[in-house]
Design an enzyme around this catalytic site. Sequence first.
Site, PDB file in Angstrom:
ATOM      1  N   ASP A   1       4.227  -1.475  -2.731  1.00 45.68           N
ATOM      2  CA  ASP A   1       5.225  -0.419  -2.902  1.00 45.68           C
ATOM      3  C   ASP A   1       6.637  -0.997  -2.929  1.00 45.68           C
ATOM      4  O   ASP A   1       7.482  -0.598  -3.734  1.00 45.68           O
ATOM      5  CB  ASP A   1       5.099   0.616  -1.782  1.00 45.68           C
ATOM      6  CG  ASP A   1       6.022   1.806  -1.981  1.00 45.68           C
ATOM      7  OD1 ASP A   1       5.835   2.543  -2.970  1.00 45.68           O
ATOM      8  OD2 ASP A   1       6.947   1.983  -1.167  1.00 45.68           O
TER       9      ASP A   1
ATOM     10  N   LYS B   1       9.667  -1.268  -6.041  1.00 47.56           N
ATOM     11  CA  LYS B   1      11.078  -0.893  -5.877  1.00 47.56           C
ATOM     12  C   LYS B   1      12.026  -2.017  -6.295  1.00 47.56           C
ATOM     13  O   LYS B   1      13.030  -1.760  -6.983  1.00 47.56           O
ATOM     14  CB  LYS B   1      11.335  -0.485  -4.428  1.00 47.56           C
ATOM     15  CG  LYS B   1      10.602   0.787  -4.025  1.00 47.56           C
ATOM     16  CD  LYS B   1      10.807   1.130  -2.555  1.00 47.56           C
ATOM     17  CE  LYS B   1      10.029   2.388  -2.160  1.00 47.56           C
ATOM     18  NZ  LYS B   1      10.199   2.713  -0.730  1.00 47.56           N
TER      19      LYS B   1
END
Length: 817
Positions: free
Chosen positions: A678, A682
Amino acid sequence: MKILKFGGTSVGSPERIENLIRLVQDAASVEPVAVVVSAFSGVTDQLLQMSLYAAEGDERYKSDFLSIEERHLNAVKSLIPVREQSAHLAGVKIMLNELEDVVHGTFLVGELTPRTKDFILSFGERLSAYIVAEAFKQKGTNAEFLDARDVVKTDNRFGAARLLAKDTYANIAAHFATHSALQVITGFIGTTLDNQTTTLGRGGSDYTAAIFGAALDATEIQIWTDVNGFMTADPRKVPDAFSIPQMTYNEALEMSNSGAKVLYPPTIQPALSKHIPIRILNSFNPSFSGTLISHHLPERRVPVCGISSLDDIALLRLEGSGLVRALGTAKRLFGALAESNVNVIFISQASSEHSICFAVSLDDAEAAKHAAEREFALEIAAGKIDELTVEKDLSIVAAVGENMRHRTGIAGWFFQTLGKNGINIVAIAQGSSELNISVVIDTRDEAKALNVLHEAFFLSEKKTLNLFVVGVGLIGGTFLRQLCEQKQVLLSKQSLDIRVIALARRSKMFFSERGIDLRAWPETLEQHGRPTDIGKFIETMKQLNLPNSVFVDCTASDEIISHYHDILSASISIVTPNKRANSGSYESYQALRYAALKNDVSFLYETNVGAGLPVINTLQDLLASGDKILKIEAVLSGTMSFIFNNFKGDASFAQVVREAKEKGYTEPDPRDDLSGIDVARKILILAREVGAPLELSDVMVENILPQSCLDAPTVDAFFSELEKNNAVFDARKKHAESHKRKLRYIASFQAGEAKVCLEDVDEEHPFYTLSGSDNIISYTTERYHDRPLVVKGPGAGAEVTAAGVFANIISIANYLS
């Protein structure tokens, strides 16, 4: 004297006729009046259909006749006392018998000539005026039925006869000089000099009123209808339209010719020639002031008086090298069209002279094409001119107003408003008078164009956004609550009306074109929603074609992302916290940006990184201002931030991870957070914003978990393995603490490379003091070199993420305004 004209709906029933009588008696108590009436509502159409049936040998004409007969006889019975009905019923019956005879004759010969059709249509006004005149007498008013055929003289162009003004005005003046009673006049009809019945064109009763007004030098001509005057736009298509208090003759003429069906356009000329004001009034709302039309240009805060439209338009294009510098081309073209009785609505020609395009009604398209091709047959055969192209399913939208004259920027405002809503313009026309800007557009965009132009010109302080929200779980539901709480504040303080038009969750979806009540959206969706089909949801959104539409994706779905390009291509903006679109393939990432740019819409995703923190906007502003990004460092996971901020002292790593899971910071399986994927997504998004063409596979991610933890079959088994490996993490913690440093899970981008790894930072590093579950992003740039620009704060949570989505939506509203 005033002339009062009443349309079909104003005489549509005995009750409406009694209302008409009261209005006329009130007006007559102040100054003399004359009354012009139309046929009862719907009767002209009935007469036309009946005559067509008869000409086709279709006996259905008989039932139409019986319906007309019954309606008029019943009107007499309702308006005249029983003991006095016989003579009046006989008068109506004589006219009906004459009508029946001529229609039966049409049935027998199987032909309906223009002259016969005009004669049949005249019965609507003749019957109406006769009955209204007799009703006046019953109410104590000295009234007379005046058949306008006795005084109104025209040429023999049946169906749209032209007035012989000199003869007509003299006849009217002579008649009124010898008749003091209230004259109840038939609208719409006249006669030739040899007394053949003619009609003045559909809507001709307005024209009749203006003719009588001009002949008698009336002080005012009143047109009583069923609307509150001219409106700023068609209220059936623009719900926010409102009445225009005052307008000039020229504005009224332009609006009427451009589609506003309030007034028959030829009505203007007789009134204009004598400077007689025309007032449009509503017989259903007589206290309303309506619209006053005169030579006076009123003060307005906006440059236009109205937005109008015409649909069922065809655009024809004559083009070819043979047109360049060819004298007389326009004369030949429009002469040929005139000879074929084709009315040209719109003309546009570029200075290159390579083409001429013109618009006609759809019914005239084939006749226009044949007329033009016949005229230019030799040039077409020689290849100097192409065969005419005909585009259908088009509409004309026009902005009208005398205040546009000599005002800069109006055309730019007009075109920009359409462009921002993805409305393609096929052709443009504006006369040197600057009274009208007209464009030809796809009919599917007509209502959308009217609404956005109306909002831009008349409600410029107000902006409406139409939201289509997919995903109403934690983030989506929180956003809807925030919007509900703030909706009235935005409306009152920023004149921003945000409407949620559609909602969808995994099982159900619901649409409401006027907006969903956010106070009860869960119940509405549950009770009235239909099964969710995301393809149908998006197709319905596109078909609604509402202005200022925004698609809000509050899911983590890959399926929905697959529709993003289609949505942007439909000129619908997107706001989303779903980071999968921007962290998918680089090719897809670029395609979405190009689609947004090409269609002049927004694709906003501030909450992809840092939830509600201004991470992406800050980066974009730095780049837009010319700064150069040298390095990005960031803690981008609230989960990892909490874990390593609390991994200190005697606490074991497994203990801290378990605490994070118990407090809801981690996914159900903490390995989804500890894997770092994750965070990699980003930092990839930030790297791409800088311009790096990276794929997710290019981001180096340190695997901080031992293999046994990764291989554990269950979450409980994972924690057991983690307990066994506490020593591994304790060693890293002690090493950092021995050097007065702290462990931080850092994503970074520098020199074209992106990575995610566990690092220890010293007291000088901005991440050293990080606490709780905060995110922190550090931008080292050429301008912020010695002391990086730092953004810090909560980087997760439904409230802040929803607030970030909300902020993106507000920014779209600001862009559109």
